[in-house]
Design a protein around this motif. Structure first.
Motif, PDB file in Angstrom:
ATOM      1  N   LEU A 152      54.437  42.328  29.093  1.00 44.99           N
ATOM      2  CA  LEU A 152      53.114  41.709  28.985  1.00 44.99           C
ATOM      3  C   LEU A 152      53.002  40.488  29.887  1.00 44.99           C
ATOM      4  O   LEU A 152      51.954  40.240  30.492  1.00 44.99           O
ATOM      5  N   GLN A 153      54.084  39.727  29.998  1.00 45.59           N
ATOM      6  CA  GLN A 153      54.077  38.566  30.898  1.00 45.59           C
ATOM      7  C   GLN A 153      54.016  39.003  32.361  1.00 45.59           C
ATOM      8  O   GLN A 153      53.231  38.453  33.151  1.00 45.59           O
ATOM      9  N   LEU A 154      54.840  39.975  32.721  1.00 45.93           N
ATOM     10  CA  LEU A 154      54.839  40.466  34.104  1.00 45.93           C
ATOM     11  C   LEU A 154      53.487  41.070  34.464  1.00 45.93           C
ATOM     12  O   LEU A 154      52.961  40.838  35.563  1.00 45.93           O
ATOM     13  N   MET A 155      52.915  41.858  33.553  1.00 50.60           N
ATOM     14  CA  MET A 155      51.654  42.520  33.861  1.00 50.60           C
ATOM     15  C   MET A 155      50.493  41.528  33.911  1.00 50.60           C
ATOM     16  O   MET A 155      49.538  41.724  34.670  1.00 50.60           O
ATOM     17  N   THR A 156      50.571  40.473  33.118  1.00 52.06           N
ATOM     18  CA  THR A 156      49.547  39.426  33.198  1.00 52.06           C
ATOM     19  C   THR A 156      49.560  38.786  34.583  1.00 52.06           C
ATOM     20  O   THR A 156      48.509  38.618  35.221  1.00 52.06           O
ATOM     21  N   ASP A 157      50.749  38.438  35.061  1.00 56.04           N
ATOM     22  CA  ASP A 157      50.872  37.874  36.412  1.00 56.04           C
ATOM     23  C   ASP A 157      50.387  38.880  37.457  1.00 56.04           C
ATOM     24  O   ASP A 157      49.695  38.513  38.424  1.00 56.04           O
ATOM     25  N   HIS A 158      50.755  40.130  37.256  1.00 56.52           N
ATOM     26  CA  HIS A 158      50.387  41.198  38.188  1.00 56.52           C
ATOM     27  C   HIS A 158      48.870  41.338  38.265  1.00 56.52           C
ATOM     28  O   HIS A 158      48.292  41.439  39.355  1.00 56.52           O
ATOM     29  N   HIS A 159      48.237  41.341  37.107  1.00 53.39           N
ATOM     30  CA  HIS A 159      46.773  41.455  37.066  1.00 53.39           C
ATOM     31  C   HIS A 159      46.092  40.251  37.726  1.00 53.39           C
ATOM     32  O   HIS A 159      45.089  40.401  38.424  1.00 53.39           O
ATOM     33  N   LYS A 160      46.629  39.056  37.507  1.00 52.26           N
ATOM     34  CA  LYS A 160      46.037  37.862  38.122  1.00 52.26           C
ATOM     35  C   LYS A 160      46.082  37.973  39.643  1.00 52.26           C
ATOM     36  O   LYS A 160      45.103  37.651  40.337  1.00 52.26           O
ATOM     37  N   GLY A 161      47.212  38.446  40.171  1.00 47.31           N
ATOM     38  CA  GLY A 161      47.317  38.649  41.613  1.00 47.31           C
ATOM     39  C   GLY A 161      46.386  39.744  42.090  1.00 47.31           C
ATOM     40  O   GLY A 161      45.758  39.632  43.151  1.00 47.31           O
ATOM     41  N   GLY A 162      46.281  40.809  41.301  1.00 43.77           N
ATOM     42  CA  GLY A 162      45.394  41.910  41.660  1.00 43.77           C
ATOM     43  C   GLY A 162      43.930  41.486  41.686  1.00 43.77           C
ATOM     44  O   GLY A 162      43.166  41.910  42.562  1.00 43.77           O
ATOM     45  N   ILE A 163      43.546  40.658  40.733  1.00 39.26           N
ATOM     46  CA  ILE A 163      42.164  40.161  40.685  1.00 39.26           C
ATOM     47  C   ILE A 163      41.865  39.340  41.934  1.00 39.26           C
ATOM     48  O   ILE A 163      40.785  39.463  42.532  1.00 39.26           O
ATOM     49  N   HIS A 164      42.809  38.500  42.331  1.00 40.59           N
ATOM     50  CA  HIS A 164      42.632  37.686  43.540  1.00 40.59           C
ATOM     51  C   HIS A 164      42.395  38.580  44.755  1.00 40.59           C
ATOM     52  O   HIS A 164      41.494  38.319  45.577  1.00 40.59           O
ATOM     53  N   MET A 165      43.173  39.645  44.877  1.00 42.62           N
ATOM     54  CA  MET A 165      43.014  40.572  45.996  1.00 42.62           C
ATOM     55  C   MET A 165      41.695  41.327  45.918  1.00 42.62           C
ATOM     56  O   MET A 165      40.991  41.494  46.919  1.00 42.62           O
ATOM     57  N   ALA A 166      41.351  41.786  44.712  1.00 41.93           N
ATOM     58  CA  ALA A 166      40.106  42.548  44.547  1.00 41.93           C
ATOM     59  C   ALA A 166      38.882  41.687  44.837  1.00 41.93           C
ATOM     60  O   ALA A 166      37.914  42.143  45.438  1.00 41.93           O
ATOM     61  N   GLU A 167      38.936  40.424  44.437  1.00 37.31           N
ATOM     62  CA  GLU A 167      37.833  39.512  44.745  1.00 37.31           C
ATOM     63  C   GLU A 167      37.713  39.324  46.254  1.00 37.31           C
ATOM     64  O   GLU A 167      36.604  39.173  46.782  1.00 37.31           O
ATOM     65  N   GLY A 168      38.866  39.350  46.939  1.00 34.11           N
ATOM     66  CA  GLY A 168      38.845  39.257  48.397  1.00 34.11           C
ATOM     67  C   GLY A 168      38.125  40.438  49.016  1.00 34.11           C
ATOM     68  O   GLY A 168      37.369  40.284  49.983  1.00 34.11           O
ATOM     69  N   CYS A 169      38.336  41.632  48.460  1.00 36.26           N
ATOM     70  CA  CYS A 169      37.649  42.821  48.970  1.00 36.26           C
ATOM     71  C   CYS A 169      36.156  42.757  48.674  1.00 36.26           C
ATOM     72  O   CYS A 169      35.335  43.105  49.515  1.00 36.26           O
ATOM     73  N   VAL A 170      35.811  42.314  47.474  1.00 33.99           N
ATOM     74  CA  VAL A 170      34.386  42.185  47.132  1.00 33.99           C
ATOM     75  C   VAL A 170      33.685  41.303  48.153  1.00 33.99           C
ATOM     76  O   VAL A 170      32.553  41.561  48.561  1.00 33.99           O
ATOM     77  N   ALA A 171      34.385  40.261  48.617  1.00 29.28           N
ATOM     78  CA  ALA A 171      33.793  39.317  49.564  1.00 29.28           C
ATOM     79  C   ALA A 171      33.833  39.821  51.005  1.00 29.28           C
ATOM     80  O   ALA A 171      32.912  39.564  51.784  1.00 29.28           O
ATOM     81  N   LYS A 172      34.884  40.579  51.369  1.00 32.39           N
ATOM     82  CA  LYS A 172      35.112  40.899  52.774  1.00 32.39           C
ATOM     83  C   LYS A 172      34.923  42.372  53.160  1.00 32.39           C
ATOM     84  O   LYS A 172      34.670  42.669  54.326  1.00 32.39           O
ATOM     85  N   CYS A 173      35.099  43.284  52.212  1.00 37.22           N
ATOM     86  CA  CYS A 173      34.995  44.710  52.551  1.00 37.22           C
ATOM     87  C   CYS A 173      33.550  45.086  52.887  1.00 37.22           C
ATOM     88  O   CYS A 173      32.603  44.421  52.443  1.00 37.22           O
ATOM     89  N   THR A 174      33.392  46.158  53.665  1.00 33.51           N
ATOM     90  CA  THR A 174      32.053  46.574  54.100  1.00 33.51           C
ATOM     91  C   THR A 174      31.623  47.915  53.522  1.00 33.51           C
ATOM     92  O   THR A 174      30.441  48.222  53.496  1.00 33.51           O
ATOM     93  N   VAL A 175      32.586  48.725  53.067  1.00 30.54           N
ATOM     94  CA  VAL A 175      32.253  50.040  52.496  1.00 30.54           C
ATOM     95  C   VAL A 175      31.838  49.846  51.042  1.00 30.54           C
ATOM     96  O   VAL A 175      32.621  49.374  50.215  1.00 30.54           O
ATOM     97  N   GLY A 176      30.619  50.232  50.741  1.00 33.10           N
ATOM     98  CA  GLY A 176      30.052  49.961  49.419  1.00 33.10           C
ATOM     99  C   GLY A 176      30.865  50.513  48.262  1.00 33.10           C
ATOM    100  O   GLY A 176      31.081  49.830  47.258  1.00 33.10           O
TER     101      GLY A 176
END
Length: 209
Positions: A152-176
Motif C-alpha cells: 500500500l505504501q509503494l503503490m501510494t508513491d507509485h500512484h502519486k508519480g503516475g498522477i504527476h505524469m498523467a497531468e503532464g500529458c493532460v497539459a502537453k499531449c495533442t491527441v484527444g
C-alpha cells in the motif's frame, strides 16, 4: 493456487487484447480533429512509452502481493490495479504501433516533460514514484500484514508519480483520446490513493510521504 494465478493472468491478458482491438477505432474516431501523427519526440509518444513502463511495475507489484497475503480487501485492490493498468498499458503500446513509433527511446525517461535529467534511474526507479529493485525484492519477502502495508505504501508513491505524469500529458499531449485517458488516470488514481490511506490507517500505518 496455481489455477487461480492462471485465471488472473488470463483475465488481464484478455483485457489487454480487448483494449488493443478497440483502440484502433478510438484513435480513428478521434483522428478527425488531429491533423498530424505525433512525432517520436512528442509528449504524446513520450507519455505512452514512459507510462507503459510505469504501469508494468504496478502490475508486477500487484501480482507479488496477491501471493503474499490472504486478505481479500488487499487482493481485490491488487487485482483491480493489475487489470486496469495492464489494460491501459496495452492501449498505450497500441497507440505507438498505430503511429509507427518505437516503444523504446534513446532519450532519458521524462524528457517529454522536461525532466530527463531528473529521472534518477537509481536502483531501477526510472520515473517518479517507481519502486527500486531493492524495494521490489523486499515486497517479495514479506507476508501477511507486513506485505499489505508495504504494498500500500509503494503503490501510494507509485500512484502519486503516475498522477504527476498523467497531468503532464493532460497539459502537453495533442491527441484527444490520449488526453482523456490521462485525465481518467488522474481521477482514478487519486481516488485509490484515498482508499489506500484508509487501508493503511486500519493497519496502524501511514503513507511514506
Amino acid at each position: 493456487m496455481r489455477r487461480q494465478h492462471i485465471g488472473w493472468v488470463a483475465g488481464a491478458a484478455a483485457a489487454v487484447l480487448v483494449a488493443a482491438g478497440a483502440i484502433t477505432y478510438a484513435v480513428a474516431e478521434d483522428g478527425g480533429s488531429d491533423t498530424t501523427t505525433p512525432g517520436v519526440e512528442s509528449a504524446d509518444a513520450g507519455f505512452a512509452r514512459d507510462m507503459a513502463v510505469h504501469h508494468q511495475q504496478a502490475v508486477e507489484m500487484s501480482y507479488i502481493v496477491r501471493d503474499r497475503t490472504k486478505n481479500e480487501e488487499v487482493r481485490r485492490l491488487a487485482y483491480d490495479i493489475a487489470q486496469t493498468q495492464a489494460n491501459q498499458r496495452g492501449m498505450l503500446l497500441g497507440w505507438l504501433d498505430l503511429w509507427g513509433l518505437p516503444k523504446v527511446s534513446a532519450d532519458a525517461p521524462m524528457t517529454w516533460m522536461g525532466m530527463g535529467d531528473m529521472a534518477s534511474g537509481k536502483d531501477g526507479a526510472l520515473m517518479p514514484g517507481m519502486a527500486t529493485n531493492t524495494e521490489m525484492k523486499k515486497l517479495g519477502t514479506l507476508d501477511g500484514k507486513q506485505a499489505e502495508i508495504f504494498y500500500l505504501q509503494l503503490m501510494t508513491d507509485h500512484h502519486k508519480g503516475g498522477i504527476h505524469m498523467a497531468e503532464g500529458c493532460v497539459a502537453k499531449c495533442t491527441v484527444g483520446v490520449e488526453k482523456r485517458l490521462a485525465q481518467g488516470m488522474v481521477d482514478a488514481q487519486q481516488s485509490e490513493i484515498e482508499l489506500m490511506a484508509g487501508m493503511l490507517k486500519e493497519r496502524g500505518a501511514q503513507p511514506r510521504s
